[in-house]
Design a protein around this motif. Structure first.
Motif, PDB file in Angstrom:
ATOM      1  N   SER A  32      42.401  40.815  41.852  1.00  0.00           N
ATOM      2  CA  SER A  32      42.492  40.838  43.311  1.00  0.00           C
ATOM      3  C   SER A  32      43.833  41.393  43.797  1.00  0.00           C
ATOM      4  CB  SER A  32      42.279  39.428  43.874  1.00  0.00           C
ATOM      5  OG  SER A  32      43.248  38.531  43.382  1.00  0.00           O
ATOM      6  N   ASP A  33      43.804  41.872  45.059  1.00  0.00           N
ATOM      7  CA  ASP A  33      44.995  42.398  45.747  1.00  0.00           C
ATOM      8  C   ASP A  33      45.620  43.577  45.024  1.00  0.00           C
ATOM      9  OD1 ASP A  33      44.700  40.428  47.717  1.00  0.00           O
ATOM     10  OD2 ASP A  33      45.897  38.989  46.577  1.00  0.00           O
ATOM     11  N   ASN A  34      44.759  44.481  44.567  1.00  0.00           N
ATOM     12  CA  ASN A  34      45.222  45.750  43.998  1.00  0.00           C
ATOM     13  C   ASN A  34      44.641  46.893  44.831  1.00  0.00           C
ATOM     14  OD1 ASN A  34      46.881  45.193  41.474  1.00  0.00           O
ATOM     15  ND2 ASN A  34      45.083  43.932  41.049  1.00  0.00           N
ATOM     16  N   ARG A  35      44.618  48.109  44.270  1.00  0.00           N
ATOM     17  CA  ARG A  35      44.117  49.270  45.024  1.00  0.00           C
ATOM     18  C   ARG A  35      43.011  49.997  44.268  1.00  0.00           C
ATOM     19  NH1 ARG A  35      48.816  53.026  46.755  1.00  0.00           N
ATOM     20  NH2 ARG A  35      49.625  52.589  44.656  1.00  0.00           N
ATOM     21  N   ILE A  36      42.189  49.222  43.563  1.00  0.00           N
ATOM     22  CA  ILE A  36      41.095  49.792  42.773  1.00  0.00           C
ATOM     23  C   ILE A  36      39.975  50.237  43.709  1.00  0.00           C
ATOM     24  CG2 ILE A  36      39.371  49.281  41.002  1.00  0.00           C
ATOM     25  CD1 ILE A  36      41.351  47.149  39.951  1.00  0.00           C
ATOM     26  N   SER A  37      39.504  51.460  43.518  1.00  0.00           N
ATOM     27  CA  SER A  37      38.425  51.985  44.369  1.00  0.00           C
ATOM     28  C   SER A  37      37.194  52.397  43.572  1.00  0.00           C
ATOM     29  CB  SER A  37      38.921  53.194  45.168  1.00  0.00           C
ATOM     30  OG  SER A  37      39.386  54.214  44.293  1.00  0.00           O
ATOM     31  N   MET A  74      45.575  39.729  36.572  1.00  0.00           N
ATOM     32  CA  MET A  74      46.514  40.798  36.951  1.00  0.00           C
ATOM     33  C   MET A  74      46.441  40.988  38.469  1.00  0.00           C
ATOM     34  SD  MET A  74      46.077  43.563  33.822  1.00  0.00           S
ATOM     35  CE  MET A  74      44.302  43.716  34.005  1.00  0.00           C
ATOM     36  N   ILE A  75      46.833  39.952  39.201  1.00  0.00           N
ATOM     37  CA  ILE A  75      46.777  39.955  40.666  1.00  0.00           C
ATOM     38  C   ILE A  75      48.024  40.622  41.234  1.00  0.00           C
ATOM     39  CG2 ILE A  75      46.745  38.470  42.710  1.00  0.00           C
ATOM     40  CD1 ILE A  75      45.245  36.381  41.045  1.00  0.00           C
ATOM     41  N   ASN A  76      47.815  41.519  42.193  1.00  0.00           N
ATOM     42  CA  ASN A  76      48.914  42.147  42.930  1.00  0.00           C
ATOM     43  C   ASN A  76      49.927  42.837  42.005  1.00  0.00           C
ATOM     44  OD1 ASN A  76      50.453  42.809  45.233  1.00  0.00           O
ATOM     45  ND2 ASN A  76      51.716  40.975  45.014  1.00  0.00           N
ATOM     46  N   VAL A  99      46.415  34.113  21.566  1.00  0.00           N
ATOM     47  CA  VAL A  99      46.552  33.960  23.009  1.00  0.00           C
ATOM     48  C   VAL A  99      45.163  34.024  23.639  1.00  0.00           C
ATOM     49  CG1 VAL A  99      47.552  34.911  25.106  1.00  0.00           C
ATOM     50  CG2 VAL A  99      48.854  34.973  22.992  1.00  0.00           C
ATOM     51  N   LYS A 100      44.834  32.952  24.398  1.00  0.00           N
ATOM     52  CA  LYS A 100      43.533  32.915  25.061  1.00  0.00           C
ATOM     53  C   LYS A 100      43.633  33.174  26.558  1.00  0.00           C
ATOM     54  CE  LYS A 100      41.205  29.874  21.790  1.00  0.00           C
ATOM     55  NZ  LYS A 100      40.430  28.614  21.611  1.00  0.00           N
ATOM     56  N   GLU A 101      44.806  32.883  27.126  1.00  0.00           N
ATOM     57  CA  GLU A 101      45.009  33.105  28.554  1.00  0.00           C
ATOM     58  C   GLU A 101      46.295  33.900  28.766  1.00  0.00           C
ATOM     59  OE1 GLU A 101      44.940  29.555  30.828  1.00  0.00           O
ATOM     60  OE2 GLU A 101      42.985  28.892  30.082  1.00  0.00           O
ATOM     61  N   LEU A 102      46.221  34.878  29.652  1.00  0.00           N
ATOM     62  CA  LEU A 102      47.381  35.719  29.944  1.00  0.00           C
ATOM     63  C   LEU A 102      47.432  35.998  31.439  1.00  0.00           C
ATOM     64  CD1 LEU A 102      49.771  37.355  28.821  1.00  0.00           C
ATOM     65  CD2 LEU A 102      48.217  39.299  28.534  1.00  0.00           C
ATOM     66  N   VAL A 103      48.560  35.619  32.071  1.00  0.00           N
ATOM     67  CA  VAL A 103      48.736  35.809  33.507  1.00  0.00           C
ATOM     68  C   VAL A 103      49.881  36.775  33.740  1.00  0.00           C
ATOM     69  CG1 VAL A 103      49.262  34.680  35.703  1.00  0.00           C
ATOM     70  CG2 VAL A 103      47.861  33.491  33.999  1.00  0.00           C
ATOM     71  N   LEU A 104      49.567  37.901  34.385  1.00  0.00           N
ATOM     72  CA  LEU A 104      50.562  38.929  34.674  1.00  0.00           C
ATOM     73  C   LEU A 104      50.687  39.170  36.176  1.00  0.00           C
ATOM     74  CD1 LEU A 104      49.439  41.481  31.903  1.00  0.00           C
ATOM     75  CD2 LEU A 104      51.370  39.896  31.790  1.00  0.00           C
ATOM     76  N   ASP A 105      50.374  38.174  36.983  1.00  0.00           N
ATOM     77  CA  ASP A 105      50.405  38.310  38.444  1.00  0.00           C
ATOM     78  C   ASP A 105      51.783  38.754  38.935  1.00  0.00           C
ATOM     79  OD1 ASP A 105      47.899  37.292  38.132  1.00  0.00           O
ATOM     80  OD2 ASP A 105      48.321  35.342  39.048  1.00  0.00           O
ATOM     81  N   ASN A 106      51.750  39.662  39.926  1.00  0.00           N
ATOM     82  CA  ASN A 106      52.955  40.137  40.614  1.00  0.00           C
ATOM     83  C   ASN A 106      53.900  40.958  39.732  1.00  0.00           C
ATOM     84  OD1 ASN A 106      52.234  38.755  43.088  1.00  0.00           O
ATOM     85  ND2 ASN A 106      52.902  36.856  42.112  1.00  0.00           N
ATOM     86  N   CYS A 107      53.441  41.296  38.539  1.00  0.00           N
ATOM     87  CA  CYS A 107      54.200  42.281  37.755  1.00  0.00           C
ATOM     88  C   CYS A 107      53.893  43.657  38.347  1.00  0.00           C
ATOM     89  CB  CYS A 107      53.791  42.233  36.286  1.00  0.00           C
ATOM     90  SG  CYS A 107      54.193  40.673  35.468  1.00  0.00           S
ATOM     91  N   ARG A 108      54.550  44.694  37.887  1.00  0.00           N
ATOM     92  CA  ARG A 108      54.302  46.039  38.429  1.00  0.00           C
ATOM     93  C   ARG A 108      53.713  46.947  37.350  1.00  0.00           C
ATOM     94  NH1 ARG A 108      53.441  44.421  42.344  1.00  0.00           N
ATOM     95  NH2 ARG A 108      54.576  44.402  44.317  1.00  0.00           N
ATOM     96  N   SER A 109      52.567  47.511  37.675  1.00  0.00           N
ATOM     97  CA  SER A 109      51.926  48.439  36.741  1.00  0.00           C
ATOM     98  C   SER A 109      52.721  49.743  36.686  1.00  0.00           C
ATOM     99  CB  SER A 109      50.498  48.720  37.182  1.00  0.00           C
ATOM    100  OG  SER A 109      50.502  49.297  38.478  1.00  0.00           O
ATOM    101  N   ASP A 110      52.462  50.512  35.652  1.00  0.00           N
ATOM    102  CA  ASP A 110      53.142  51.799  35.486  1.00  0.00           C
ATOM    103  C   ASP A 110      52.262  52.898  36.078  1.00  0.00           C
ATOM    104  OD1 ASP A 110      54.611  53.973  34.757  1.00  0.00           O
ATOM    105  OD2 ASP A 110      54.459  53.652  32.594  1.00  0.00           O
TER     106      ASP A 110
END
Length: 239
Positions: free
Chosen positions: A54-59, A31-33, A1-12
């Motif tokens: 993008s569109d996460n809460r990383i500080s 891993m957007i939003n 696997v060379k590309e992986l898109v997990l946009d709009n999934c929910r992290s734990d």
């Protein structure tokens, strides 16, 4: 696997779960939003080139990127909670990083923001889509994906076809105009000929009348006007 898109999934609990170093061939990870608070659980991905967060809460905690994605070239942190220039300092350890996006982060509101980031990260070529001279970054690398050249070729063909169609329509309209002008000219000639013929007939009638004796001419004129010759009236009275 060379590309992986997990946009709009929910992290734990704001952390990455289920992604391991087994994905060692990954070159693009998105891993957007996903409500991400930290990248501390990011596995070792030596071949990763582009990372979309993008569109996460990383500080903070960006030192993990330098340790586990050493060959990163593109990093998108737009819409996160990054407030200070110093938070970006760990990115100095990414020598190949030449594109960084921080749209809608509070750090972009700081005075001399762009100058400060380019000074802190001299390896950068583009910040928020523009270089240090405010030249916009290209949308994509045509040599890498080949799509740009194909699109240009197809668009060029479409444009040529549209131009040819436009020229044909214009030529047809010109031909129609020429036909109409020709018809109008012919009509004008026919009308003139008809008028000349009518004038000629009138002149012939006049010449014929001139050849008649004066009495006959007068009689014909009276007949044409619907009046009777006075001599005829006298003959009727005698009868």
């Amino acid at each position: 696997v060379k590309e992986l898109v997990l946009d709009n999934c929910r992290s734990d609990d704001g952390k990455i779960v289920g992604l391991s170093s087994d994905f060692e061939n990954l070159e693009f990870l998105s891993m957007i939003n996903i409500n991400l608070l930290s990248v501390s659980n990011l596995p070792k991905l030596n071949k990763l080139r582009k990372l979309e967060l993008s569109d996460n809460r990383i500080s903070g905690g960006l030192e993990v990127l330098a340790e586990r994605t050493p060959n990163l070239t593109h990093l998108n942190l737009s819409g996160n909670k990054i407030k200070d220039i110093n938070t970006l300092e760990p990115l100095k350890k990414l020598p190949n990083l030449h594109s960084l996006d921080l749209f809608n982060c509070e750090v972009t509101m700081l005075i001399n923001y762009r100058e400060s980031v380019f000074t802190l990260l001299p390896q950068l070529t583009y910040l928020d889509g523009f270089d240090a001279d405010d030249q916009e970054a290209p949308d994509s690398d045509p040599e890498a994906d080949g799509d740009g050249l194909e699109d240009e070729y197809e668009n060029g063909e479409d444009d040529d076809e549209e131009d040819d169609l436009d020229e044909e329509v214009i030529d047809e309209e010109d031909d129609e105009d020429d036909d109409l002008e020709g018809e109008e000219e012919e009509d004008g000639v026919d009308d003139e000929e008809e008028d000349e013929e009518e004038d000629g007939e009138d002149e012939e009638d006049d010449e014929a009348d001139d050849d008649l004796p004066r009495g006959e001419k007068r009689k014909r004129n009276l007949e044409d006007e619907g009046e009777e010759d006075p001599e005829d009236e006298e003959d009727d009275e005698d009868d």
